[in-house]
Design a protein around this motif. Sequence first.
Motif, PDB file in Angstrom:
ATOM      1  N   ILE A 263      49.519  29.075  19.789  1.00  0.00           N
ATOM      2  CA  ILE A 263      49.429  28.519  21.133  1.00  0.00           C
ATOM      3  C   ILE A 263      48.452  29.337  21.975  1.00  0.00           C
ATOM      4  N   LEU A 264      48.525  30.659  21.881  1.00  0.00           N
ATOM      5  CA  LEU A 264      47.600  31.510  22.632  1.00  0.00           C
ATOM      6  C   LEU A 264      46.158  31.314  22.177  1.00  0.00           C
TER       7      LEU A 264
ATOM      8  N   LEU B 167      40.520  26.580  24.469  1.00  0.00           N
ATOM      9  CA  LEU B 167      40.425  25.519  25.461  1.00  0.00           C
ATOM     10  C   LEU B 167      39.804  26.026  26.753  1.00  0.00           C
ATOM     11  N   ILE B 168      40.249  27.173  27.228  1.00  0.00           N
ATOM     12  CA  ILE B 168      39.713  27.725  28.473  1.00  0.00           C
ATOM     13  C   ILE B 168      38.219  28.009  28.346  1.00  0.00           C
TER      14      ILE B 168
ATOM     15  N   ALA C  75      44.882  28.597  20.829  1.00  0.00           N
ATOM     16  CA  ALA C  75      44.447  27.282  21.299  1.00  0.00           C
ATOM     17  C   ALA C  75      44.131  27.300  22.786  1.00  0.00           C
ATOM     18  N   ILE C  76      44.956  27.974  23.572  1.00  0.00           N
ATOM     19  CA  ILE C  76      44.714  28.065  25.018  1.00  0.00           C
ATOM     20  C   ILE C  76      43.417  28.822  25.298  1.00  0.00           C
ATOM     21  N   ALA C  77      43.180  29.914  24.584  1.00  0.00           N
ATOM     22  CA  ALA C  77      41.950  30.689  24.776  1.00  0.00           C
ATOM     23  C   ALA C  77      40.722  29.841  24.447  1.00  0.00           C
TER      24      ALA C  77
END
Length: 60
Positions: free
Chosen positions: A35-36, A42-43, A38-40
């Motif tokens: 999840i981390l 995405l950002i 993917a978030i990184a």
Amino acid sequence: MGIRGIIRDVICIYIAYKLIFHAISNVPPNSNQLILYAIALLIFSVWFMLERIGILPKLM
């Protein structure tokens, strides 16, 4: 490209390395890590896309 681009590239390479490692080994990844990651990604993707189309100003 600047320092920011180099930092982004290093982080993306590290994330890709970790994802490939988990894909080819028998070690299951921690779901929180995925999840981390993917978030990184995405950002960074959204940030640089907004810079390219001119909504956000380029810092360098």
